[in-house]
Design an enzyme around this catalytic site. Structure first.
Site, PDB file in Angstrom:
ATOM      1  N   GLN A 284       0.810  -1.215   0.000  1.00  0.00           N
ATOM      2  CA  GLN A 284       0.000   0.000   0.000  1.00  0.00           C
ATOM      3  C   GLN A 284       0.849   1.273   0.000  1.00  0.00           C
ATOM      4  O   GLN A 284       2.013   1.264   0.394  1.00  0.00           O
ATOM      5  CB  GLN A 284      -0.938  -0.002   1.205  1.00  0.00           C
ATOM      6  CG  GLN A 284      -2.054  -1.023   1.135  1.00  0.00           C
ATOM      7  CD  GLN A 284      -1.644  -2.396   1.610  1.00  0.00           C
ATOM      8  OE1 GLN A 284      -0.506  -2.631   2.006  1.00  0.00           O
ATOM      9  NE2 GLN A 284      -2.592  -3.326   1.579  1.00  0.00           N
TER      10      GLN A 284
ATOM     11  N   TRP B 227      -4.739   3.948   7.208  1.00  0.00           N
ATOM     12  CA  TRP B 227      -4.244   2.781   7.947  1.00  0.00           C
ATOM     13  C   TRP B 227      -4.168   3.049   9.441  1.00  0.00           C
ATOM     14  O   TRP B 227      -3.457   3.960   9.887  1.00  0.00           O
ATOM     15  CB  TRP B 227      -2.856   2.424   7.428  1.00  0.00           C
ATOM     16  CG  TRP B 227      -2.260   1.151   7.945  1.00  0.00           C
ATOM     17  CD1 TRP B 227      -2.803  -0.093   7.925  1.00  0.00           C
ATOM     18  CD2 TRP B 227      -0.945   1.007   8.526  1.00  0.00           C
ATOM     19  NE1 TRP B 227      -1.917  -1.013   8.452  1.00  0.00           N
ATOM     20  CE2 TRP B 227      -0.764  -0.360   8.821  1.00  0.00           C
ATOM     21  CE3 TRP B 227       0.086   1.902   8.800  1.00  0.00           C
ATOM     22  CZ2 TRP B 227       0.407  -0.856   9.393  1.00  0.00           C
ATOM     23  CZ3 TRP B 227       1.258   1.416   9.366  1.00  0.00           C
ATOM     24  CH2 TRP B 227       1.409   0.063   9.659  1.00  0.00           C
TER      25      TRP B 227
ATOM     26  N   GLU C 113      -8.545  -4.605   5.242  1.00  0.00           N
ATOM     27  CA  GLU C 113      -8.487  -5.586   6.311  1.00  0.00           C
ATOM     28  C   GLU C 113      -9.179  -4.974   7.522  1.00  0.00           C
ATOM     29  O   GLU C 113      -8.906  -3.832   7.888  1.00  0.00           O
ATOM     30  CB  GLU C 113      -7.044  -5.936   6.680  1.00  0.00           C
ATOM     31  CG  GLU C 113      -6.374  -6.870   5.695  1.00  0.00           C
ATOM     32  CD  GLU C 113      -4.967  -7.241   6.117  1.00  0.00           C
ATOM     33  OE1 GLU C 113      -4.428  -8.182   5.541  1.00  0.00           O
ATOM     34  OE2 GLU C 113      -4.400  -6.591   7.029  1.00  0.00           O
TER      35      GLU C 113
END
Length: 573
Positions: A139, A414, A470
């Site tokens: 990423q 994130w 995720e």
């Protein structure tokens, strides 16, 4: 359009075109290394190697670098480490040619590139030694306006990889995705493409590979409905530095620069305020923005005791070398007004130890004209967010969008699952992305590990092209990970019940639960209605605990680890 257009309104007061004297190289600070083809190759190589020695394993380090190549030909080897941006400064990628290797290598043992983050290659051509360029990434790795004069692989010797992004790029030969778990290629071209894993999305690419979802898992969107390419630095034949502003395009396909340049308008770099870490504060930056200046962040970490406020229409905010904004007092790091044409690009927002209500808020205050926003939207490009990892960080929301018609062109949001300051009660974050504005379009949406909805979308007519997520690894038990409706967990992608029109293409949601007895009822949660449509969805359980029970609402079977079951839903409803 063969050359740079310079915006007359952007010249310094009292100057005409004939009076503009090409400036010397701008002072962009010690961490922007500017190379020109007259320099000995050994000297350039020595500087590149020194940067890589610092950045190769510096996943959470403080150093930031930009390696900048003026137009010409170079024979060097360029390994690209953490927080390193490699830039070519020509009107097209072909103006800067690197004959040799430019490569991103796996940062973990066993060729594992799943933590190969925060690095970029933009605006040059590569003639790779041996004919193949290795770009093993995950990423937050922009690959933009590139020309690979050969083949390209997106992994290292078939080790794990979890990428990635490609846009406005030409690869003469084959792109081998190999072990890449997912990928988005927007407005790019290649001789051929081979390979697929879970979720490969192609938007506005003329030569998509053969095959259809789910085997291989290719999602194909023929044209890019609306996009503006990222602003970029450019130096013309007279040595004049500018920031190029690509035009808004609709229903586009392929790269922008075949005709000699990317259509757009240039703004002289001399009109930008050049910010420096350790020198500039929120106060000094806001004072310059209030004077009508555009803003260039040189590489480094900017500790902010207040929000940076972008209030003027068409303001450009551009970061080099993953310039990082970190709020220290629980404020929002940056707030924009609801004004058309604001462009924010190339920044990493890193949460501070005191919880911020948001890290970037787009469109705060009184609403602007929706008609003007439709014709000249706010756009975000390669804008990344992190909560924890480099130290304790906390933010309720990372990216909060109020403005209608906003375009997001690649983001990774994130909440860290490893590094320093990581834990369920340490690096706290409810949501990665909250969208309140209508007609928001997002390409390349990566959102991971937040503690409630990863994405909460309340605006109408939203569009997402590629989603990778995720859900959090670390809920200690099911009671800590259950939403107000009493269901297990919080859906990764939530469309609010009041929304009547929303569409998404190519969504992959994955779980790695570390504690036993923790499950997620559904990966995607949406209202029912004729305007709600989703295409090509997959769920995967990567650990040895827990499951995702449904892919979208009550559709899709549960994930399973033994035997491995990766449920897919082709179309919803």
């Amino acid at each position: 359009m063969a050359g740079l257009l310079v915006c007359a309104a952007c010249l310094a007061p009292g100057l005409s075109y004939g009076q503009v004297t090409p400036p010397a190289k701008p002072d962009l600070g010690p961490n922007v290394l500017i190379f020109d083809p007259s320099m000995p190759a050994a000297q350039i190589q020595e500087q590149i190697d020194k940067v890589y020695a610092i950045q190769q394993h510096s996943e959470f380090g403080a150093a930031r670098y930009a390696l900048v190549f003026l137009p010409g030909k170079y024979q060097v080897d360029v390994p690209v480490g953490f927080y390193t941006q490699v830039l070519g400064l020509g009107a097209t990628p072909d103006a800067v040619e690197i004959d040799g290797n430019v490569h991103s290598d796996a940062s973990l043992p066993h060729n594992n590139a799943t933590c190969t983050f925060w690095r970029a290659a933009e605006g040059f051509s590569v003639k790779p030694t041996g004919g193949t360029m290795q770009w093993a990434v995950s990423q937050a790795v922009p690959f933009r306006r590139m020309h690979v004069r050969g083949n390209m692989v997106l992994h290292q010797s078939r080790g794990w990889a979890s990428g990635g992004w490609m846009s406005d790029t030409l690869v003469d030969g084959n792109v081998g995705s190999g072990t890449q778990q997912q990928w988005i290629a927007r407005n790019s071209e290649w001789g051929s493409w081979t390979g697929a894993n879970w979720n490969m999305v192609f938007v506005g690419d003329p030569s998509t590979p053969q095959g259809e979802w789910p085997s291989p898992p290719y999602t194909k969107v023929d044209h890019t409905p609306i996009v503006r390419e990222k602003p970029f630095l450019q130096v013309d034949a007279s040595g004049r530095w500018s920031v190029q502003m690509p035009l808004l395009s609709k229903d586009s396909k392929g790269v922008t620069w075949h005709d000699g340049s990317t259509p757009g308008e240039g703004i002289l770099l001399s009109t930008f305020y050049i910010a420096r870490p350790g020198v500039d504060t929120a106060g000094s930056i806001n004072a310059q923005l209030a004077k009508g200046r555009n803003l260039l962040f040189t590489p480094g970490i900017y500790e902010l005791d207040d929000a940076i406020r972008v209030t003027r229409r068409n303001t450009v905010v551009l970061g080099l070398g993953f310039a990082t904004l970190r709020p220290t007092h629980g404020t929002t790091a940056m707030i924009t007004a609801d004004r058309e044409g604001i462009k924010i690009a190339g920044l990493l927002f890193d949460a501070g130890p005191v919880s911020s209500p948001a890290l970037l808020e787009v469109g705060a205050g009184p609403a602007g004209s929706k008609a003007r926003m439709a014709q000249n939207p706010i756009s975000l490009h390669d804008v990344f967010f992190r909560v924890g990892g480099a130290g304790v960080g906390r933010a309720r929301v990372n990216l909060l969008i109020h403005s209608a018609y906003t375009i997001v062109d690649h983001t990774w949001i994130w909440r860290a699952d490893h590094g320093a300051g990581v834990g369920w009660d340490s690096n706290t974050s409810d949501n990665g992305l909250v969208v309140n504005g209508d007609h928001v379009t997002i390409y390349g949406l990566f959102v991971e590990h937040h503690q409630q909805f990863q994405v909460l979308w309340s605006g109408n007519y939203g569009r997402t092209y590629f989603y990778q997520s995720e859900i959090p690894y670390d809920p200690p038990d099911q009671a800590s990970y259950s939403n107000a409706k009493g269901v297990n967990g919080w859906a990764s992608y939530k469309v609010a019940d009041t929304v009547t029109n929303h569409e998404g293409w190519g969504l992959g949601i994955y779980s790695v639960f570390l504690s036993p007895g923790v499950n997620l009822t559904r990966a995607i949660e949406v209202p029912r209605g004729p305007g709600i449509r989703f295409h090509h969805m997959i769920t995967v359980a990567l650990g040895d605990k827990g499951a995702i029970s449904h892919v979208i609402d009550d559709q899709g079977e549960p994930t399973s680890i033994q035997p491995r079951v990766t449920p897919k839903v082709a179309e919803f409803p």
